[in-house]
Enzyme design. Structure first.
Site, PDB file in Angstrom:
ATOM      1  N   LYS A   1       0.843  -1.205   0.000  1.00 18.81           N
ATOM      2  CA  LYS A   1       0.000   0.000   0.000  1.00 18.81           C
ATOM      3  C   LYS A   1       0.878   1.256   0.000  1.00 18.81           C
ATOM      4  O   LYS A   1       1.908   1.311   0.657  1.00 18.81           O
ATOM      5  CB  LYS A   1      -0.926  -0.004   1.213  1.00 18.81           C
ATOM      6  CG  LYS A   1      -1.967  -1.118   1.108  1.00 18.81           C
ATOM      7  CD  LYS A   1      -2.996  -1.041   2.195  1.00 18.81           C
ATOM      8  CE  LYS A   1      -3.885   0.152   2.107  1.00 18.81           C
ATOM      9  NZ  LYS A   1      -4.758   0.238   0.938  1.00 18.81           N
TER      10      LYS A   1
ATOM     11  N   THR B   1       0.413   4.035   1.443  1.00 19.64           N
ATOM     12  CA  THR B   1       0.527   4.652   2.774  1.00 19.64           C
ATOM     13  C   THR B   1       1.823   4.213   3.450  1.00 19.64           C
ATOM     14  O   THR B   1       2.549   5.037   4.018  1.00 19.64           O
ATOM     15  CB  THR B   1      -0.688   4.274   3.644  1.00 19.64           C
ATOM     16  OG1 THR B   1      -1.872   4.716   2.988  1.00 19.64           O
ATOM     17  CG2 THR B   1      -0.603   4.892   5.027  1.00 19.64           C
ATOM     18  N   TYR B   2       2.132   2.920   3.388  1.00 22.54           N
ATOM     19  CA  TYR B   2       3.370   2.423   3.981  1.00 22.54           C
ATOM     20  C   TYR B   2       4.579   2.733   3.095  1.00 22.54           C
ATOM     21  O   TYR B   2       5.643   3.121   3.594  1.00 22.54           O
ATOM     22  CB  TYR B   2       3.276   0.920   4.251  1.00 22.54           C
ATOM     23  CG  TYR B   2       2.532   0.590   5.520  1.00 22.54           C
ATOM     24  CD1 TYR B   2       2.987   1.042   6.754  1.00 22.54           C
ATOM     25  CD2 TYR B   2       1.380  -0.182   5.499  1.00 22.54           C
ATOM     26  CE1 TYR B   2       2.308   0.745   7.926  1.00 22.54           C
ATOM     27  CE2 TYR B   2       0.690  -0.494   6.668  1.00 22.54           C
ATOM     28  CZ  TYR B   2       1.163  -0.021   7.879  1.00 22.54           C
ATOM     29  OH  TYR B   2       0.499  -0.319   9.039  1.00 22.54           O
ATOM     30  N   ALA B   3       4.443   2.578   1.783  1.00 21.56           N
ATOM     31  CA  ALA B   3       5.567   2.820   0.872  1.00 21.56           C
ATOM     32  C   ALA B   3       6.100   4.244   1.010  1.00 21.56           C
ATOM     33  O   ALA B   3       7.309   4.474   0.963  1.00 21.56           O
ATOM     34  CB  ALA B   3       5.142   2.549  -0.569  1.00 21.56           C
ATOM     35  N   ARG B   4       5.209   5.199   1.243  1.00 20.90           N
ATOM     36  CA  ARG B   4       5.611   6.599   1.387  1.00 20.90           C
ATOM     37  C   ARG B   4       6.347   6.861   2.697  1.00 20.90           C
ATOM     38  O   ARG B   4       6.899   7.935   2.901  1.00 20.90           O
ATOM     39  CB  ARG B   4       4.390   7.504   1.275  1.00 20.90           C
ATOM     40  CG  ARG B   4       3.791   7.486  -0.109  1.00 20.90           C
ATOM     41  CD  ARG B   4       2.421   8.107  -0.156  1.00 20.90           C
ATOM     42  NE  ARG B   4       1.733   7.727  -1.377  1.00 20.90           N
ATOM     43  CZ  ARG B   4       1.149   8.560  -2.206  1.00 20.90           C
ATOM     44  NH1 ARG B   4       1.153   9.853  -1.949  1.00 20.90           N
ATOM     45  NH2 ARG B   4       0.552   8.115  -3.285  1.00 20.90           N
TER      46      ARG B   4
ATOM     47  N   GLU C   1       6.059 -10.231   3.923  1.00 21.97           N
ATOM     48  CA  GLU C   1       7.413  -9.781   4.232  1.00 21.97           C
ATOM     49  C   GLU C   1       7.412  -8.255   4.285  1.00 21.97           C
ATOM     50  O   GLU C   1       6.968  -7.608   3.337  1.00 21.97           O
ATOM     51  CB  GLU C   1       8.398 -10.276   3.173  1.00 21.97           C
ATOM     52  CG  GLU C   1       8.470 -11.795   3.056  1.00 21.97           C
ATOM     53  CD  GLU C   1       7.441 -12.405   2.105  1.00 21.97           C
ATOM     54  OE1 GLU C   1       6.985 -11.712   1.178  1.00 21.97           O
ATOM     55  OE2 GLU C   1       7.090 -13.572   2.303  1.00 21.97           O
TER      56      GLU C   1
ATOM     57  N   GLN D   1      -2.413  -4.675  -1.365  1.00 22.59           N
ATOM     58  CA  GLN D   1      -3.570  -4.918  -2.224  1.00 22.59           C
ATOM     59  C   GLN D   1      -3.315  -6.127  -3.110  1.00 22.59           C
ATOM     60  O   GLN D   1      -2.247  -6.263  -3.701  1.00 22.59           O
ATOM     61  CB  GLN D   1      -3.878  -3.711  -3.108  1.00 22.59           C
ATOM     62  CG  GLN D   1      -5.133  -3.929  -3.944  1.00 22.59           C
ATOM     63  CD  GLN D   1      -5.489  -2.746  -4.808  1.00 22.59           C
ATOM     64  OE1 GLN D   1      -4.636  -2.192  -5.484  1.00 22.59           O
ATOM     65  NE2 GLN D   1      -6.749  -2.369  -4.788  1.00 22.59           N
TER      66      GLN D   1
ATOM     67  N   TYR E   1      -1.116 -25.488  -7.815  1.00 23.60           N
ATOM     68  CA  TYR E   1      -0.306 -25.542  -6.596  1.00 23.60           C
ATOM     69  C   TYR E   1      -0.760 -26.697  -5.708  1.00 23.60           C
ATOM     70  O   TYR E   1       0.055 -27.394  -5.117  1.00 23.60           O
ATOM     71  CB  TYR E   1      -0.413 -24.206  -5.856  1.00 23.60           C
ATOM     72  CG  TYR E   1       0.617 -24.019  -4.779  1.00 23.60           C
ATOM     73  CD1 TYR E   1       1.926 -23.676  -5.092  1.00 23.60           C
ATOM     74  CD2 TYR E   1       0.291 -24.176  -3.438  1.00 23.60           C
ATOM     75  CE1 TYR E   1       2.880 -23.491  -4.108  1.00 23.60           C
ATOM     76  CE2 TYR E   1       1.237 -23.992  -2.444  1.00 23.60           C
ATOM     77  CZ  TYR E   1       2.530 -23.653  -2.786  1.00 23.60           C
ATOM     78  OH  TYR E   1       3.471 -23.483  -1.806  1.00 23.60           O
TER      79      TYR E   1
ATOM     80  N   GLN F   1      -1.156 -23.314   4.749  1.00 23.94           N
ATOM     81  CA  GLN F   1      -0.404 -22.728   5.860  1.00 23.94           C
ATOM     82  C   GLN F   1      -1.318 -21.877   6.725  1.00 23.94           C
ATOM     83  O   GLN F   1      -2.212 -21.203   6.236  1.00 23.94           O
ATOM     84  CB  GLN F   1       0.787 -21.917   5.357  1.00 23.94           C
ATOM     85  CG  GLN F   1       0.436 -20.669   4.577  1.00 23.94           C
ATOM     86  CD  GLN F   1       1.672 -19.987   4.002  1.00 23.94           C
ATOM     87  OE1 GLN F   1       2.795 -20.459   4.132  1.00 23.94           O
ATOM     88  NE2 GLN F   1       1.461 -18.860   3.358  1.00 23.94           N
TER      89      GLN F   1
END
Length: 190
Positions: A107, A109-112, A133, A152, A166, A176
């Site tokens: 997102k 918001t976090y990348a900025r 991660e 997202q 898979y 998992q």
């Protein structure tokens, strides 16, 4: 291969359990947004984290992972140390259709804030929680808010159904639950 809309995501989640729990609206007031969007779904991060540390003085080896490299944390806000890394998981559990591949992007918001979120593709037939991660690329501690949006997911439907899913190949991360550490399958090397 076509990008799937909110209508398709809603139908697959309600009728076939593709995303559980499923939030039909995009929630975003006072929180990092999550839920259904026009052409994707904003996933939430759960309140459990594994934070990397150098206390054990070991080397990170994906073929022979040493749990001394991590500290477990549970709480509403996780502080990722400067230039460090944490693992987390989604609140949502996924059941991917056999003809759909999903990719996940962090997102803004976090990348900025210098926080990079990486998630590998959700393969056709995959089922389980998603391990997330999180990298803090800044020289400062960074907050990650549990139970709020983190990334997202975009759903891409193939032109035809894959020959081997898979689930068919018994993927090592199939079904998992919780945060799953690196795994290497043992057996004959080809």
């Amino acid at each position: 291969m076509g990008l799937k809309s909110d209508k398709w995501i809603r139908e697959q989640s309600i009728k076939n359990g593709m995303i559980t729990p499923f939030c039909e609206e995009n929630m975003g007031v006072g929180v990092v947004s999550y839920g259904l969007s026009s052409y994707g779904y904003d996933i939430r991060v759960a309140d459990e984290f594994k934070i990397f540390t150098n206390v054990g003085g070991t080397v990170v080896d994906p073929k022979n992972f040493d749990e001394k490299n991590i500290v477990d944390f549970k709480g509403d806000v996780c502080i990722v140390p400067p230039n460090s890394f944490a693992l987390a998981r989604t609140i949502e559990y996924f059941k991917m259709p056999r003809d759909v591949l999903a990719i996940c992007l962090g997102k803004s918001t976090y990348a900025r804030c210098g926080i990079i979120v990486n998630v590998t593709p959700f393969e056709p037939g995959f089922e389980g929680h998603i391990t997330i991660e999180i990298s803090n690329t800044t020289p400062l501690p960074a907050k990650i808010y549990a139970n709020e949006g983190i990334a997202q997911v975009l759903f891409l439907q193939g032109d035809e159904i894959c020959e081997v899913s898979y689930a068919d190949k018994k993927g090592k991360y199939q079904r998992q639950k919780g945060i799953t550490l690196p795994r290497i399958l043992e057996g004959d090397k080809k």
